[in-house]
Design an enzyme around this catalytic site. Structure first.
Site, PDB file in Angstrom:
ATOM      1  N   GLU A 166       0.898  -1.214  -0.078  1.00 17.77           N
ATOM      2  CA  GLU A 166       0.070  -0.067   0.007  1.00 17.77           C
ATOM      3  C   GLU A 166       1.002   1.555   0.181  1.00 17.77           C
ATOM      4  O   GLU A 166       0.299   2.484  -0.681  1.00 17.77           O
ATOM      5  CB  GLU A 166      -0.851  -0.012   1.179  1.00 17.77           C
ATOM      6  CG  GLU A 166      -2.068  -1.144   1.058  1.00 17.77           C
ATOM      7  CD  GLU A 166      -2.935  -1.269   2.495  1.00 17.77           C
ATOM      8  OE1 GLU A 166      -4.129  -1.032   2.201  1.00 17.77           O
ATOM      9  OE2 GLU A 166      -2.374  -1.622   3.445  1.00 17.77           O
ATOM     10  N   GLU A 219      -3.894  -9.491   4.297  1.00 19.02           N
ATOM     11  CA  GLU A 219      -4.435  -9.357   5.532  1.00 19.02           C
ATOM     12  C   GLU A 219      -5.599 -10.003   5.707  1.00 19.02           C
ATOM     13  O   GLU A 219      -6.004 -10.291   6.901  1.00 19.02           O
ATOM     14  CB  GLU A 219      -4.977  -7.873   5.328  1.00 19.02           C
ATOM     15  CG  GLU A 219      -4.068  -6.547   5.447  1.00 19.02           C
ATOM     16  CD  GLU A 219      -3.323  -6.287   4.285  1.00 19.02           C
ATOM     17  OE1 GLU A 219      -2.547  -5.422   4.254  1.00 19.02           O
ATOM     18  OE2 GLU A 219      -3.470  -7.119   3.235  1.00 19.02           O
TER      19      GLU A 219
END
Length: 699
Positions: free
Chosen positions: A106, A126
């Site tokens: 990210e 995640e």
């Protein structure tokens, strides 16, 4: 202190991430990145910025040492850092090697350009923690690699090499040589050609048939995800990337992240994540304890366990001498190992050259003398103390000083085994689980005299052979089998009280176990449990007998290997089939014991089986057999099929509430079980009364 180092190379600023081992994005590092961007922005001589990590990792994402602390949510949080990159007035180039995962990816997606080594590992994992990317991953990734590919990556959490994305907007250049040199060269190109700042958020996430695709994706993911809510939330978030403006999509992602963070499934998965990392920490064995070098391994016994144990070391490139007493047994063991490698080659999981290399490391032998140079010897012989004594006396006489002598015993007293040698400090239990080359769990049994360097070596070696090692003290059955005996005991006693074989297994499987207790008994072999029970009956004459299980074994019904146990099995088929003969035996036993069968609910089945595990686990903690409740959970998650989305028996009990567990146990005191069995273990009662979790226990 973990931070970001700021250097200048001509007109290019270099911000180097420095938080070993994987550049976790802790508060100091996050602040360092922001400070570096501000410094570069305020220096007219700087024309571009390179953001780079180490060879091992650009960034592995969040800093797990900050989980649960104030630093995790302290500004600048990751989204703030990414906003600084995204809105920087000078081009920012991410230079990526090693791990680029989760928040690390990210972070890179917030930069204007990205260059990478071809073997850099790219992922958003995640979902494996029951959450989804919370700093723009679900919004930015579809914009650079396509919606379908991005959704597959996000839902699976899989890592892929950077070279697989060559030519996509994810990477502007793949660097074969030195990464920093390549990144600086690319930065100079951006400056010299006055290339525009490219913001991923400005790209469009497109799909030619979004409505149909997301309907299909939701149905497919829902069928696979079952007990896990995160994958479907990932679909929602990626759909928002396609159907909503960027900022609105970010809100959908953030709301989903916050919701998932509070789910019991995510709490369980995060508990398991941290629990696995804690297993290697031993209170009185410092992390810098010297270890012994293991260059050669000996294995005694060419049966199922011995061959499986051997394969672990062969896979790791460690030579193995496999010793059997008779040529027939030795040939059978070598053939079994060869068959495993042939199977892996056939399935495309291993090359022929690799399989041959592994087999070349194997030395079959009929003599203990061939173990004289072994650094570690593991016995995997019949589970009988007299047999163990003979083996360890021979090893003591043969093996060199400093060699580690290990037993694969699943129940026997490791201290007694150690006493058969003149070097008890070198003796340890290494309890592998069958099939040993597949099952992840390794119980490391620490004897009273086991040396600290032997224990440290065993824990290090477990990582080498890719096992999750959990330390146990010495007791009957150690952690796993001592607890499972109580679990299966309750299942069998409920069968005598009125439940059916099928009901018991289905209730436990619906709870999330891969296999019910009676099917598991058939798979393991009823004769193994029977042998243990007979020994325990002799040691404790007042012990309530499991008559149905004993009766089936007396009939020669040992489970799958004999074609009949609690179920019947057809030749060549492992499907468990209902057998009226078992019903007849159950009815016969009930009549003999004077039991009037009653209706037993699925809830009672689950609670009695699971809380039997919990109560025994609490005793293990009180006795110091297990270090931590989370260690017990890892034993059950990696060795016994406990559903990972429930986090292990001890975590599950804490989530239910320990006072509620104690109250439920009080309702079971009148059942057909051992008197006093349902009396809460002192630690369980204490934690329930004090409102504490097990690992917060007072002594």
């Amino acid at each position: 202190m973990s931070t970001a180092h700021y250097d200048v190379n001509g007109e290019i600023a270099v911000i180097r991430l420095d938080n070993p081992p994987v550049n976790g994005l802790g508060l100091a590092l996050r602040q360092g990145i922001v400070d570096g961007i501000k410094t570069a922005e305020g220096d007219d001589a700087i024309k571009a910025v390179v953001l780079i990590g180490s060879d091992r990792a650009f960034s592995g994402g969040a800093d797990i040492s900050e989980f649960g602390t104030d630093k995790m949510l302290a500004e600048p949080i990751l989204t703030t850092v990414i906003n600084y990159l995204d809105t920087a007035k000078k081009p920012v180039i991410a230079a990526i090697s090693g791990a680029c995962m989760g928040g690390g990816l990210e972070l890179a997606l917030g930069c204007h350009y990205r260059v990478a080594k071809p073997d850099a590992q790219i992922s958003l994992p995640e979902v494996k923690l029951g959450i989804l990317p919370g700093a723009g991953g679900t919004q930015r990734l579809p914009r650079v690699i396509g919606v379908e590919h991005a959704l597959n990556m996000i839902v699976s959490g899989a890592a892929l090499p950077a070279k697989q994305f060559q030519g996509s907007p994810l990477f502007d250049e793949i660097v074969d040589g030195d990464l920093l040199d390549g990144a600086l060269a690319y930065a100079k190109k951006v400056v010299s050609e006055n290339l525009p700042l490219k913001r991923v958020r400005d790209l469009k996430a497109k799909h030619e048939n979004p409505e149909g695709f997301f309907m299909f994706a939701r149905n497919t993911v829902g069928a696979v995800a079952k007990n896990y809510p995160a994958p479907l939330k990932c679909v929602d978030a990626v759909q928002a990337a396609v159907t909503k403006p960027f900022d609105e999509g970010m809100k959908v992602e953030r709301d989903a992240f916050s919701t998932l963070l509070q789910t019991p499934e995510s709490k369980a998965l995060r508990h398991a994540f941290f629990a696995e990392r804690l297993t290697s920490k031993i209170a009185d064995v410092p992390s810098d304890t010297p270890t012994r070098e293991i260059r050669q391994v000996g294995v005694i016994g060419g049966g199922t366990m011995g061959t499986g144990i051997s394969i672990n070391f062969l896979n790791a490139g460690i030579p193995v001498t496999l010793v059997e007493m008779k040529q027939e047994g030795l040939d059978r063991g070598v053939a079994a190992i060869q068959k495993v490698y042939e199977g892996r080659v056939k399935k495309g999981k291993m090359s022929e050259d690799k399989a041959k290399a592994c087999m070349d490391l194997l030395t079959p032998s009929l003599s203990y003398d061939d173990l004289k140079d072994a650094d570690l010897v593991i016995e995997a012989v019949f589970e009988e103390m007299g047999v163990k004594q003979s083996v360890f006396e021979s090893l003591d006489a043969t093996c060199k000083p400093g060699a580690i002598l290990a037993s694969n015993t699943s129940t026997l007293d490791v201290n007694k085994i150690a006493s058969f040698t003149k070097r008890p400090e070198d003796v340890i239990g290494l309890h592998f689980f069958s099939p040993a080359n597949i099952m992840k769990l390794l119980e490391v049994v620490r004897g009273d005299k086991t040396a600290k360097d032997v224990l440290a070596t065993a824990m290090k070696l477990a990582k080498t052979i890719k096992k999750t090692a959990v330390v146990s003290g010495v007791c009957d059955g150690f952690i796993g089998n001592r607890m499972i005996n109580q679990y299966q005991r309750e299942a069998i006693l409920m069968l005598e009280e009125g439940a059916t074989v099928q009901q018991i297994d289905k209730a436990i499987e619906k709870f999330g176990f891969a296999m019910g207790p009676l099917r598991m008994a058939d798979l393991a072999g009823g004769d193994i449990g029977w042998a243990i029970r007979k020994r325990l009956y002799a040691e404790n004459p007042d012990m309530t007998k499991m008559v149905v299980a004993d009766r089936l074994c007396e009939m020669g019904r040992y489970g799958q290997k004999t074609g009949a146990g609690f179920y019947r099995y057809e030749p060549g088929n492992r499907n468990a089939l209902h057998d009226p003969e078992v019903d007849r035996v159950v009815d016969e036993v009930r009549a003999e014991l004077g039991i009037t069968p009653r209706k037993i609910s699925n809830q009672e089945i689950v609670e009695r089986c699971v809380y039997a595990l919990v109560n025994e686990g609490a005793r293990l903690l009180d006795e110091g057999i297990a270090q931590r409740a989370s260690d017990i959970d890892m034993v059950y998650l990696t060795g016994y099929g406990f559903p990972i989305f429930r986090g292990g028996p001890m975590h599950y009990a804490e989530e239910v509430g320990l006072p509620n567990v104690v109250r439920a146990m009080e309702a079971f005191t009148d059942t057909h079980t051992q008197p006093g069995f349902w009396e809460p273990a002192p630690l369980l009662a204490r934690c329930a009364g004090e409102g504490k979790r097990f690992d917060e226990r007072s002594k």
